[in-house]
Design an enzyme around this catalytic site. Sequence first.
Site, PDB file in Angstrom:
ATOM      1  N   ASN A 157       0.841  -1.197   0.000  1.00 59.84           N
ATOM      2  CA  ASN A 157       0.000   0.000   0.000  1.00 59.84           C
ATOM      3  C   ASN A 157       0.879   1.250   0.000  1.00 59.84           C
ATOM      4  O   ASN A 157       1.956   1.277   0.594  1.00 59.84           O
ATOM      5  CB  ASN A 157      -1.025   0.001   1.140  1.00 59.84           C
ATOM      6  N   GLU A 211      -3.023  -4.779  -2.996  1.00 58.13           N
ATOM      7  CA  GLU A 211      -3.528  -5.731  -3.991  1.00 58.13           C
ATOM      8  C   GLU A 211      -3.689  -5.059  -5.349  1.00 58.13           C
ATOM      9  O   GLU A 211      -3.367  -5.632  -6.386  1.00 58.13           O
ATOM     10  CB  GLU A 211      -4.900  -6.288  -3.567  1.00 58.13           C
ATOM     11  N   GLU A 265       0.327   5.170   0.704  1.00 52.98           N
ATOM     12  CA  GLU A 265      -0.601   6.198   1.180  1.00 52.98           C
ATOM     13  C   GLU A 265      -0.149   7.576   0.736  1.00 52.98           C
ATOM     14  O   GLU A 265       0.930   7.737   0.148  1.00 52.98           O
ATOM     15  CB  GLU A 265      -0.719   6.095   2.711  1.00 52.98           C
ATOM     16  N   CYS A 269      -9.967  -5.306   0.751  1.00 54.50           N
ATOM     17  CA  CYS A 269     -11.117  -4.393   0.818  1.00 54.50           C
ATOM     18  C   CYS A 269     -12.029  -4.602  -0.389  1.00 54.50           C
ATOM     19  O   CYS A 269     -11.672  -5.271  -1.367  1.00 54.50           O
ATOM     20  CB  CYS A 269     -10.636  -2.944   0.884  1.00 54.50           C
ATOM     21  N   CYS A 306     -10.627  -3.618  -3.846  1.00 52.62           N
ATOM     22  CA  CYS A 306      -9.666  -4.594  -4.391  1.00 52.62           C
ATOM     23  C   CYS A 306     -10.386  -5.838  -4.885  1.00 52.62           C
ATOM     24  O   CYS A 306     -10.008  -6.424  -5.905  1.00 52.62           O
ATOM     25  CB  CYS A 306      -8.623  -4.950  -3.337  1.00 52.62           C
TER      26      CYS A 306
HETATM   27  N1  THU Z   1      -5.278  -1.552   2.508  1.00 56.87           N
HETATM   28  C1  THU Z   1      -4.714  -2.352   1.558  1.00 56.87           C
HETATM   29  O1  THU Z   1      -3.601  -2.132   1.083  1.00 56.87           O
HETATM   30  N2  THU Z   1      -5.437  -3.414   1.127  1.00 56.87           N
HETATM   31  C2  THU Z   1      -6.665  -3.748   1.604  1.00 56.87           C
HETATM   32  O2  THU Z   1      -7.321  -4.594   1.033  1.00 56.87           O
HETATM   33  C3  THU Z   1      -7.159  -3.105   2.821  1.00 56.87           C
HETATM   34  C4  THU Z   1      -6.588  -1.751   3.075  1.00 56.87           C
HETATM   35  C5  THU Z   1      -4.515  -0.389   2.949  1.00 56.87           C
HETATM   36  C6  THU Z   1      -5.099   0.924   2.535  1.00 56.87           C
HETATM   37  C7  THU Z   1      -4.529   1.837   3.568  1.00 56.87           C
HETATM   38  O3  THU Z   1      -3.233   2.231   3.156  1.00 56.87           O
HETATM   39  C8  THU Z   1      -4.397   0.973   4.810  1.00 56.87           C
HETATM   40  O4  THU Z   1      -4.446  -0.362   4.353  1.00 56.87           O
HETATM   41  C9  THU Z   1      -5.497   1.194   5.832  1.00 56.87           C
HETATM   42  O5  THU Z   1      -6.743   1.116   5.270  1.00 56.87           O
END
Ligand code: THU
Length: 145
Positions: free
Chosen positions: A52, A65, A54, A94, A97
């Site tokens: 991820n 993902e 941010e 999530c 994704c």
């Molecule tokens: N996040 C992911 O990378 N994948 C997911 O399926 C769930 C959430 C990340 C997004 C954000 O950077 C952090 O987790 C908190 O939501």
Amino acid sequence: MEKVVMTLTDQEKQYLIDLANEARRRAYAPYSHYAVGAALRTKNGRVFTGCNVENAAYPTGMCAERVAVFKAVSEGEREFEVLAVATSNGGSPCGGCRQVLAEFGLDTLVLIADGQGHLVKETTVAEQLPGAFTPKDLQGRAFTK
Ligand code: THU
């Protein structure tokens, strides 16, 4: 059409989970402090990882993902076999994704793992996103209101 059931050895699963955890260490998550890593194996046997990323403008960040999927697609791969996703607590992909994965096939295997590399849940995109809206839903449609 006959359905091809993919079988993965425990070793193959662990390899992808370990790659996902390695990718997790590269997460840029200064806001949530929730690091996520992913490893996606395509039907051609190529593996794409993601973490991820941010951003100070929160909604512009991206999930691990989707980074892996977009890397694969941008390198010419659209057929996926298995995605491993790793988080500290074995969290699930999530909804966004799941939708992005569904675009490229409901049969993709999803391995959900924790930060210790333990497999927490083995599932599929179909199971993760019942009733998915997919390209089929748009097939053969001209512009209609
Ligand atoms: N996040 C992911 O990378 N994948 C997911 O399926 C769930 C959430 C990340 C997004 C954000 O950077 C952090 O987790 C908190 O939501």
